[in-house]
Scaffold this motif. Sequence first.
Motif, mmCIF file in Angstrom:
data_model
loop_
_atom_site.group_PDB
_atom_site.id
_atom_site.type_symbol
_atom_site.label_atom_id
_atom_site.label_comp_id
_atom_site.label_asym_id
_atom_site.label_seq_id
_atom_site.Cartn_x
_atom_site.Cartn_y
_atom_site.Cartn_z
ATOM 1 N N ILE A 53 0.835 -1.206 0.000
ATOM 2 C CA ILE A 53 0.000 0.000 0.000
ATOM 3 C C ILE A 53 0.871 1.257 0.000
ATOM 4 O O ILE A 53 0.580 2.225 -0.711
ATOM 5 N N ALA A 54 1.961 1.255 0.779
ATOM 6 C CA ALA A 54 2.853 2.422 0.809
ATOM 7 C C ALA A 54 3.514 2.649 -0.544
ATOM 8 O O ALA A 54 3.615 3.792 -1.010
ATOM 9 N N VAL A 55 3.943 1.576 -1.187
ATOM 10 C CA VAL A 55 4.575 1.713 -2.502
ATOM 11 C C VAL A 55 3.573 2.238 -3.518
ATOM 12 O O VAL A 55 3.884 3.149 -4.297
ATOM 13 N N ILE A 56 2.366 1.703 -3.506
ATOM 14 C CA ILE A 56 1.338 2.164 -4.445
ATOM 15 C C ILE A 56 1.016 3.635 -4.189
ATOM 16 O O ILE A 56 0.845 4.414 -5.127
ATOM 17 N N LYS A 57 0.958 4.007 -2.909
ATOM 18 C CA LYS A 57 0.641 5.397 -2.572
ATOM 19 C C LYS A 57 1.679 6.353 -3.158
ATOM 20 O O LYS A 57 1.326 7.371 -3.752
ATOM 21 N N TYR A 58 2.953 6.015 -3.017
ATOM 22 C CA TYR A 58 3.993 6.921 -3.520
ATOM 23 C C TYR A 58 4.173 6.829 -5.027
ATOM 24 O O TYR A 58 4.726 7.746 -5.626
ATOM 25 N N LEU A 59 3.714 5.757 -5.653
ATOM 26 C CA LEU A 59 3.764 5.684 -7.108
ATOM 27 C C LEU A 59 2.585 6.409 -7.746
ATOM 28 O O LEU A 59 2.667 6.812 -8.907
ATOM 29 N N CYS A 60 1.501 6.581 -6.997
ATOM 30 C CA CYS A 60 0.326 7.266 -7.552
ATOM 31 C C CYS A 60 0.513 8.779 -7.634
ATOM 32 O O CYS A 60 -0.113 9.428 -8.464
ATOM 33 N N VAL A 61 1.365 9.351 -6.801
ATOM 34 C CA VAL A 61 1.582 10.800 -6.830
ATOM 35 C C VAL A 61 2.185 11.242 -8.166
ATOM 36 O O VAL A 61 1.655 12.160 -8.800
ATOM 37 N N ALA A 95 -9.813 9.380 -4.294
ATOM 38 C CA ALA A 95 -8.673 9.216 -3.383
ATOM 39 C C ALA A 95 -9.148 9.172 -1.931
ATOM 40 O O ALA A 95 -8.630 8.394 -1.131
ATOM 41 N N GLY A 96 -10.126 9.984 -1.587
ATOM 42 C CA GLY A 96 -10.667 9.960 -0.227
ATOM 43 C C GLY A 96 -11.330 8.636 0.098
ATOM 44 O O GLY A 96 -11.143 8.085 1.190
ATOM 45 N N VAL A 97 -12.081 8.107 -0.846
ATOM 46 C CA VAL A 97 -12.728 6.809 -0.636
ATOM 47 C C VAL A 97 -11.684 5.713 -0.485
ATOM 48 O O VAL A 97 -11.781 4.846 0.397
ATOM 49 N N LEU A 98 -10.658 5.722 -1.336
ATOM 50 C CA LEU A 98 -9.606 4.711 -1.247
ATOM 51 C C LEU A 98 -8.822 4.819 0.061
ATOM 52 O O LEU A 98 -8.430 3.806 0.637
ATOM 53 N N LYS A 99 -8.619 6.039 0.547
ATOM 54 C CA LYS A 99 -7.914 6.224 1.813
ATOM 55 C C LYS A 99 -8.712 5.626 2.964
ATOM 56 O O LYS A 99 -8.158 4.934 3.826
ATOM 57 N N GLU A 100 -10.015 5.899 2.999
ATOM 58 C CA GLU A 100 -10.856 5.349 4.065
ATOM 59 C C GLU A 100 -10.893 3.821 4.001
ATOM 60 O O GLU A 100 -10.864 3.141 5.027
ATOM 61 N N THR A 101 -10.943 3.271 2.796
ATOM 62 C CA THR A 101 -10.939 1.814 2.640
ATOM 63 C C THR A 101 -9.626 1.231 3.132
ATOM 64 O O THR A 101 -9.616 0.201 3.823
ATOM 65 N N SER A 106 -6.392 -1.904 6.991
ATOM 66 C CA SER A 106 -5.044 -2.006 7.528
ATOM 67 C C SER A 106 -4.986 -1.512 8.967
ATOM 68 O O SER A 106 -5.035 -0.314 9.214
ATOM 69 N N PRO A 107 -4.850 -2.416 9.919
ATOM 70 C CA PRO A 107 -4.770 -1.985 11.314
ATOM 71 C C PRO A 107 -3.517 -1.155 11.590
ATOM 72 O O PRO A 107 -3.538 -0.252 12.408
ATOM 73 N N LEU A 108 -2.406 -1.445 10.892
ATOM 74 C CA LEU A 108 -1.179 -0.695 11.126
ATOM 75 C C LEU A 108 -1.356 0.764 10.719
ATOM 76 O O LEU A 108 -0.952 1.671 11.445
#
Length: 117
Positions: A53-61, A95-101, A106-108
């Motif tokens: 998820i972190a890698v996808i997040k930074y690749l989406c920017v 992006a807001g919907v994906l963030k909430e999902t 992800s508990p972490l």
Amino acid sequence: MAAGQPGEPEKLKFDHLMNKARKIWDSSPQPVKTFPWNRALENFIQLIVDLIIAVIKYLCVPLLAVSSLSEMSYCAHQKKLFFVPFPLLIGIAVAGVLKETALELSPLSRMQKFPGI
């Protein structure tokens, strides 16, 4: 002797491997047997998912930046710049919907955002 049937050599190797694994498990000390292996596996899988998820997040920017520039240049070329805010607002909503999902799954991530929970 085992070459009579087509699938038998693999089956014999698998049975031999299972017997070796069972023998190693039986000879292991009690702390190894009582270790919470299932919980460790769940934590490991959760860690891998959080990393993905972190890698996808930074690749989406960069993808957002390139696609926004492309959209704006196309709209400027077609003299329709008043259309630019609509896809941008739709992208922000998605992006807001994906963030909430992601926070729900992800508990972490939830613990990092809300340390008291």
